[in-house]
Every structure is written in structure tokens, then in C-alpha cells.
Enzyme design. Structure first.
Site, PDB file in Angstrom:
ATOM      1  CG  ASP A  12      24.048  28.268  75.647  1.00 43.59           C
ATOM      2  OD1 ASP A  12      23.638  27.215  75.148  1.00 43.59           O
ATOM      3  OD2 ASP A  12      25.073  28.352  76.349  1.00 43.59           O
ATOM      4  CD  GLU A  13      23.336  31.990  69.997  1.00 42.00           C
ATOM      5  OE1 GLU A  13      22.877  30.827  70.139  1.00 42.00           O
ATOM      6  OE2 GLU A  13      24.456  32.217  69.506  1.00 42.00           O
ATOM      7  N   GLY A  14      18.907  30.854  72.570  1.00 41.35           N
ATOM      8  CA  GLY A  14      17.473  30.533  72.694  1.00 41.35           C
ATOM      9  C   GLY A  14      16.940  29.899  71.412  1.00 41.35           C
ATOM     10  CE  LYS A  15      21.747  27.354  68.983  1.00 43.47           C
ATOM     11  NZ  LYS A  15      22.408  28.076  70.074  1.00 43.47           N
ATOM     12  CE  LYS A  17      10.249  31.930  73.168  1.00 41.65           C
ATOM     13  NZ  LYS A  17       9.753  32.969  74.035  1.00 41.65           N
ATOM     14  N   GLY A  39      22.619  22.215  74.002  1.00 41.96           N
ATOM     15  CA  GLY A  39      21.550  22.051  74.981  1.00 41.96           C
ATOM     16  C   GLY A  39      20.480  23.064  74.640  1.00 41.96           C
ATOM     17  CG  HIS A  40      19.061  23.471  71.206  1.00 37.22           C
ATOM     18  ND1 HIS A  40      18.957  23.283  69.859  1.00 37.22           N
ATOM     19  CD2 HIS A  40      20.320  23.939  71.418  1.00 37.22           C
ATOM     20  CE1 HIS A  40      20.097  23.625  69.271  1.00 37.22           C
ATOM     21  NE2 HIS A  40      20.948  24.009  70.201  1.00 37.22           N
ATOM     22  CD  GLN A 221      27.423  23.408  68.878  1.00 41.30           C
ATOM     23  OE1 GLN A 221      27.420  23.032  67.726  1.00 41.30           O
ATOM     24  NE2 GLN A 221      26.854  22.720  69.841  1.00 41.30           N
ATOM     25  CB  THR A 297      25.164  20.870  77.706  1.00 37.86           C
ATOM     26  OG1 THR A 297      24.230  21.056  76.658  1.00 37.86           O
ATOM     27  CG2 THR A 297      25.892  19.555  77.494  1.00 37.86           C
TER      28      THR A 297
HETATM   29  P1  GDP Z   1      19.875  27.372  72.864  1.00 36.44           P
HETATM   30  O1  GDP Z   1      21.028  26.465  73.145  1.00 36.44           O
HETATM   31  O2  GDP Z   1      20.205  28.443  71.891  1.00 36.44           O
HETATM   32  O3  GDP Z   1      18.620  26.641  72.504  1.00 36.44           O
HETATM   33  O4  GDP Z   1      19.583  28.111  74.247  1.00 36.44           O
HETATM   34  P2  GDP Z   1      19.577  27.453  75.725  1.00 36.44           P
HETATM   35  O5  GDP Z   1      18.356  26.630  75.888  1.00 36.44           O
HETATM   36  O6  GDP Z   1      20.878  26.824  76.023  1.00 36.44           O
HETATM   37  O7  GDP Z   1      19.551  28.757  76.627  1.00 36.44           O
HETATM   38  C1  GDP Z   1      18.546  29.694  76.516  1.00 36.44           C
HETATM   39  C2  GDP Z   1      17.877  29.849  77.889  1.00 36.44           C
HETATM   40  O8  GDP Z   1      17.092  31.015  77.902  1.00 36.44           O
HETATM   41  C3  GDP Z   1      16.923  28.733  78.224  1.00 36.44           C
HETATM   42  O9  GDP Z   1      16.922  28.537  79.608  1.00 36.44           O
HETATM   43  C4  GDP Z   1      15.572  29.260  77.753  1.00 36.44           C
HETATM   44  O10 GDP Z   1      14.481  28.689  78.468  1.00 36.44           O
HETATM   45  C5  GDP Z   1      15.717  30.713  78.091  1.00 36.44           C
HETATM   46  N1  GDP Z   1      15.002  31.641  77.204  1.00 36.44           N
HETATM   47  C6  GDP Z   1      14.817  31.587  75.871  1.00 36.44           C
HETATM   48  N2  GDP Z   1      14.210  32.701  75.427  1.00 36.44           N
HETATM   49  C7  GDP Z   1      14.009  33.466  76.508  1.00 36.44           C
HETATM   50  C8  GDP Z   1      13.455  34.783  76.708  1.00 36.44           C
HETATM   51  O11 GDP Z   1      13.045  35.457  75.788  1.00 36.44           O
HETATM   52  N3  GDP Z   1      13.465  35.265  77.981  1.00 36.44           N
HETATM   53  C9  GDP Z   1      13.934  34.551  79.045  1.00 36.44           C
HETATM   54  N4  GDP Z   1      13.903  35.111  80.244  1.00 36.44           N
HETATM   55  N5  GDP Z   1      14.469  33.327  78.893  1.00 36.44           N
HETATM   56  C10 GDP Z   1      14.510  32.812  77.647  1.00 36.44           C
HETATM   57  P1  IMO Z   2      24.016  25.323  72.028  1.00 38.14           P
HETATM   58  O1  IMO Z   2      23.553  24.580  70.808  1.00 38.14           O
HETATM   59  C1  IMO Z   2      27.210  27.284  74.213  1.00 38.14           C
HETATM   60  C2  IMO Z   2      31.238  25.709  73.653  1.00 38.14           C
HETATM   61  C3  IMO Z   2      31.913  25.038  74.825  1.00 38.14           C
HETATM   62  C4  IMO Z   2      33.359  25.331  74.536  1.00 38.14           C
HETATM   63  C5  IMO Z   2      33.421  25.231  73.010  1.00 38.14           C
HETATM   64  C6  IMO Z   2      33.884  23.887  72.501  1.00 38.14           C
HETATM   65  O2  IMO Z   2      23.285  24.919  73.264  1.00 38.14           O
HETATM   66  O3  IMO Z   2      24.019  26.775  71.773  1.00 38.14           O
HETATM   67  P2  IMO Z   2      32.874  21.434  72.423  1.00 38.14           P
HETATM   68  O4  IMO Z   2      32.081  20.663  73.435  1.00 38.14           O
HETATM   69  O5  IMO Z   2      32.166  21.694  71.164  1.00 38.14           O
HETATM   70  O6  IMO Z   2      34.244  20.868  72.245  1.00 38.14           O
HETATM   71  O7  IMO Z   2      33.131  22.863  73.127  1.00 38.14           O
HETATM   72  O8  IMO Z   2      32.108  25.484  72.552  1.00 38.14           O
HETATM   73  N1  IMO Z   2      29.932  25.152  73.284  1.00 38.14           N
HETATM   74  C7  IMO Z   2      28.770  25.765  73.521  1.00 38.14           C
HETATM   75  N2  IMO Z   2      28.509  26.919  74.161  1.00 38.14           N
HETATM   76  N3  IMO Z   2      26.213  26.571  73.643  1.00 38.14           N
HETATM   77  C8  IMO Z   2      26.457  25.432  72.974  1.00 38.14           C
HETATM   78  O9  IMO Z   2      25.508  24.792  72.264  1.00 38.14           O
HETATM   79  C9  IMO Z   2      27.788  24.958  72.918  1.00 38.14           C
HETATM   80  N4  IMO Z   2      28.387  23.866  72.388  1.00 38.14           N
HETATM   81  C10 IMO Z   2      29.696  24.007  72.603  1.00 38.14           C
HETATM   82  O10 IMO Z   2      31.484  25.597  76.045  1.00 38.14           O
HETATM   83  O11 IMO Z   2      33.645  26.662  74.875  1.00 38.14           O
HETATM   84 MG    MG Z   3      22.223  25.834  74.723  1.00 39.14          MG
END
Ligand code: GDP
Ligand code: IMO
Ligand code: MG
Length: 420
Positions: A12-15, A17, A39-40, A221, A297
Site C-alpha cells: 500500500d505504498e501507492g504503487k 498511482k 488493491g491499487h 504487496q 481490498t
Molecule cells: P498500492 O497498493 O501500493 O497501490 O497502494 P493503495 O492504493 O493500497 O494505498 C495507497 C493510498 O494512498 C490510496 O488511497 C492512494 O489514493 C493514496 N495515495 C497515493 N499517493 C498518495 C499521496 O502522495 N498522498 C496522499 N494523500 N495519498 C496518496
Molecule cells: P498491495 O499490492 C498490504 C498482507 C495481508 C496479510 C499478508 C498475507 O495493495 O500493496 P495474503 O492475502 O497474501 O495471504 O495476506 O499480506 N497483504 C497486503 N498488505 N497491501 C497488499 O497489497 C497486501 N497483500 C497482502 O494483509 O498481512
Molecule cells: Mg494496496
């Protein structure tokens, strides 16, 4: 050549985006591992959308999107995602391609995931329950069915065999769940999957590379969730690191060029497992609130804490990161004081290395304090306008991890990114 964008923390680092931002510079965006546990989040025409399995280049009309062999694919989730993407006027039949070697998640994988987590009780992984672990177990156990098998007349027989095998395991867990509704949806989704572009992924991608096309591999991840190098056993079941690009797409290591690592300006984790810089207090709550830190997600609240440079340096090394993208810097805009973790105290001893068994040792994070910048940065578009305190914060990180932060993301929008 192939460039890579992947996560340097616990996901969830923001990949999503960042991939969406860079996508116009590439011909192909490819997912190489993971599945619907990802969940991106992307903002397209100002509208929020979340992709789970489809690569984040799908909203660019001329970009090819490939789901590689390293992915475990849930046809039901895929069909739903395709419907969402179609509502934006995108024709997935034109620019989505799936490797025939991609493994399929079947309904009993999801049931097994649930059963396994229930059996673990207190020590559960905190899985997304999307069937990821069981699906990869069937891959390495050599039982899986793959997308290419859909075109084989023995598909249904093989599916039934696998289901029976799974039923025995579920019986061992004393786990009972009626999966008939899932199964119905699954078979409907398979019909849809058969209509998509199923290709020999390794030739597909290498032929494009030979023709000079540019590929961007999109990680799911994060490195701390990698099956080998993450906080085992609290990890996912695939190699989330840059090496996973080779096995997950069929490209040779020398084809990999830039590795862009994405980190938040702080840190989050969802699910169980060690998190040395976690803040179980009002500051953690503040980060969660301002950063809207709830899983894309599962909707679960994400655990929040300060940036952990010990872990970040480790993940830069493992991946060979050439450039870092720092996201969600704006979330820190209103904080008076910031902390960065520069060492761990493990059993009374200071170390700058990630210990082997993070979950079994007591880790005390050692912090260096920084003054916050107390400025709204969300509308800044050029590096020179970033607050001086932010530049100092970033400069220290550059030095510590020995890798340059090249972009700062200052909001969720497509245009909110500042090249440094
Ligand atoms: P991913 O799984 O690495 O793609 O990241 P996620 O989508 O799960 O979570 C990132 C969240 O941060 C999302 O809600 C994005 O819309 C939000 N986001 C991404 N970049 C930024 C940023 O620079 N600032 C803020 N405030 N939100 C951001
Ligand atoms: P993105 O791509 C954050 C975490 C789960 C759990 C562990 C194992 O959006 O960054 P799994 O469903 O793979 O058996 O879960 O990994 N996890 C994530 N945490 N972002 C994700 O994906 C993740 N996908 C799995 O919360 O701790
Ligand atoms: Mg995510």
C-alpha cells in the site's frame, strides 16, 4: 528493457498511482506476482478506482497490460474488474493479455485460506482471505490448474480432481462452508476468461522487448511481505522483489534496467506481524486519519508508524533499487515533530540490520527527531518550492539508504507528484 516499480514496505505504498503516472512512457505494463490480495488505487478523470489484478496501465488506451505467469488469478474478481474498467470506456479485449501459465484461484482456495487462518487462531497471518496461500501451495505442489488449461478438454475433470483434494483438506480442518454460489460465479467467470487474450506470456513479452518496446513491471504487496525476505511467517506467498520479475514474467535478469522503489514518507502495515515503528497512540491515529489508512481490498484499518530506515535500506539492497519514490509526504504536512528510525535495539544491542526472526525478538526502534514543515504541500509542482524542512528530511533518507529519492508524491491525484 524492463523497468520495475515495487513496494519497499509492507504494501500500500501507492504503487498503483505511481505506475499510472509513469504508464504513458511504456508500451507494456505487466503484473508479475500476487493476485486479488492487492488493491491499487488510481484516480481516473477524478474518479477513484481500485485495481486488484489488472495492471495499472489499463486506463491508458495505447498501453498493453499483461498478467504474467507469476500471478495467481481469480476469474471472478477479474470479471468484476473488467466490468469496472469497461465503465470508463476501456476495451479490455483490446489491451489486456494473460499468460497461459498464470495459475487459477478456485473457490476452494478461498475456503482453505479461511480454514487455515481459523486454525491458526491468535497467530493468524491476517490474510486477505483471497485464496493466495493455498493457490501458490498448489503451484509449488504441482497440482494447480492454469489459464492455458481452460482451452483443454480435460479442464473440468482436472478441476473436479483438485476440488476433491481440497475437500479432504477442508475435512481435516473440520471446516464446512457451502461454496456452491462461489462455484456458480466461478464457472460463469471462466466463460468470460476464455474470451480474453490468452497468450504465451514469455514469448509475448520477449518479442516485444526485441522490437524495442518498453516494459514496466508492476509489483504487488511490498518487500517486507516477500515470502523469502519479509517478516516470515507474516508475509504473502510470492516473491514481491525485483527478482520475482524474472520468474514471474520470463524475462532475463540483464533485461532489467531501473528499479523504482515506492515508500511512504511514514509507514503502514495491514494484517498481523512485526512492525517495529508502529505507533499505538494518538500520533498513529492521526496518521491513519489524515492518510485515510484503510485497506483498499479489505477495508481494515492499517497500522501506522514512523518511517523505518533500517527496513528501507534492507529493501533497497534486496531489490537493487535505483530510484526511490516517496509517497504521501503531504500526510505529514501538519505534524510538528517527525521521527525516523535509524537503528534497532535488539536484546539490548544496537543494530542497523533487519534481524532474521523479527517476530520472535523484541525490537526497540531508535529514532532521530525532525522538525515538521507545517506547510500545505499538496499544490506544489516543482522541487524548489518544497519546504526546506522536507528537503532536509529527504536528504537524510537519501544518505541513510544510499539511494536517491527522485520523486515526492504530494496527494492521491495523478498530477500530484514532484520530480526532484
Ligand atoms: P498500492 O497498493 O501500493 O497501490 O497502494 P493503495 O492504493 O493500497 O494505498 C495507497 C493510498 O494512498 C490510496 O488511497 C492512494 O489514493 C493514496 N495515495 C497515493 N499517493 C498518495 C499521496 O502522495 N498522498 C496522499 N494523500 N495519498 C496518496
Ligand atoms: P498491495 O499490492 C498490504 C498482507 C495481508 C496479510 C499478508 C498475507 O495493495 O500493496 P495474503 O492475502 O497474501 O495471504 O495476506 O499480506 N497483504 C497486503 N498488505 N497491501 C497488499 O497489497 C497486501 N497483500 C497482502 O494483509 O498481512
Ligand atoms: Mg494496496
Amino acid at each position: 528493457m524492463v523497468d520495475v516499480i515495487l513496494g519497499l514496505q509492507w504494501g500500500d505504498e501507492g504503487k498503483g498511482k505511481i505506475v499510472d503516472y509513469f504508464a504513458p512512457q511504456y508500451d507494456i505494463i505487466a503484473r508479475f506476482q500476487g493476485g486479488p490480495n492487492a488493491g491499487h488505487t488510481l484516480y481516473v478523470e477524478g474518479k477513484k478506482t481500485v485495481l486488484h489484478q489488472i495492471p495499472s496501465g489499463i486506463f491508458h488506451q495505447n498501453t498493453i497490460n499483461l498478467i504474467g505467469n507469476g500471478v495467481v488469478l481469480d476469474p471472478v474478481t477479474l470479471k468484476r474488474e473488467c466490468d469496472t474498467v469497461a465503465s470508463f470506456g476501456i476495451d479490455v479485449k483490446k489491451n489486456l493479455f494473460i499468460s497461459e501459465r498464470t495459475n487459477i484461484i478456485v473457490p476452494t482456495h478461498r475456503a482453505l485460506d479461511k480454514a487455515s487462518e481459523l486454525a491458526k487462531g491468535e497467530s493468524k497471518i491476517g490474510s486477505t482471505l483471497k485464496g493466495i496461500g493455498p493457490a501458490y501451495m498448489d503451484k509449488t505442489g504441482r497440482n494447480a490448474i492454469r489459464v492455458g488449461d481452460l482451452l483443454d478438454e480435460s479442464f473440468t475433470t482436472n478441476y473436479i480432481k483438485l476440488r476433491l483434494k481440497h475437500q479432504k483438506l477442508l475435512d481435516n480442518f473440520h471446516f464446512i462452508e457451502d461454496i456452491s454460489a462461489w462455484e456458480e460465479e466461478f464457472f460463469e467467470a471462466l466463460e468470460f476468461l476464455r474470451t480474453l487474450n490468452i497468450v504465451n506470456g514469455e514469448y509475448f513479452i520477449n518479442n516485444h522487448i526485441s522490437q524495442g518496446k518498453k516494459v514496466l513491471a508492476e509489483g504487488a504487496q511490498g518487500t517486507m511481505l516477500d515470502i523469502d525476505f519479509g517478516t516470515f511467517p507474516f508475509v504473502t506467498s510470492s516473491n514481491t522483489i525485483s527478482a520475482g520479475v524474472c520468474t514471474g514474467l520470463g524475462v532475463a535478469p540483464q533485461k532489467i534496467n531501473q528499479v523504482l522503489g515506492v515508500t511512504k514518507a511514514y509507514c503502514t502495515r495491514v494484517g498481523s506481524g512485526p512492525f517495529p515503528t508502529e505507533l499505538d497512540d494518538a500520533t498513529g491515529e492521526e496518521l491513519r486519519k489524515i492518510g485515510s489508512e484503510f485497506g483498499a481490498t479489505t477495508g481494515r484499518p492499517r497500522r501506522c508508524g514512523w518511517i523505518d530506515l533500517v527496513a528501507l535500506k534492507y529493501t533497497c539492497i534486496i531489490n537493487g533499487v535505483t530510484q526511490v519514490v516517496m509517497t504521501k509526504a503531504d500526510v505529514l504536512d501538519s505534524f510538528e515533530e517527525l521521527n525516523v528510525c535509524t537503528a534497532y535495539k535488539v536484546n539490548g544491542e544496537l543494530t542497523q540490520e533487519v534481524p532474521y526472526q523479527m517476530s520472535k525478538v523484541k525490537i526497540e526502534p531508535i529514532y532521530k527527531g525532525y522538525k515538521g514543515w507545517n506547510t500545505d504541500t499538496t499544490k506544489i509542482t516543482d522541487a524548489a518550492s518544497l519546504p526546506a524542512n522536507m528537503s532536509t528530511y529527504i536528504e537524510f533518507i537519501n544518505q541513510y539508504i544510499n539511494t536517491p529519492v527522485k520523486y515526492v508524491s504530494n496527494g492521491p491525484g495523478r498530477e500530484q507528484i514532484v520530480p526532484l
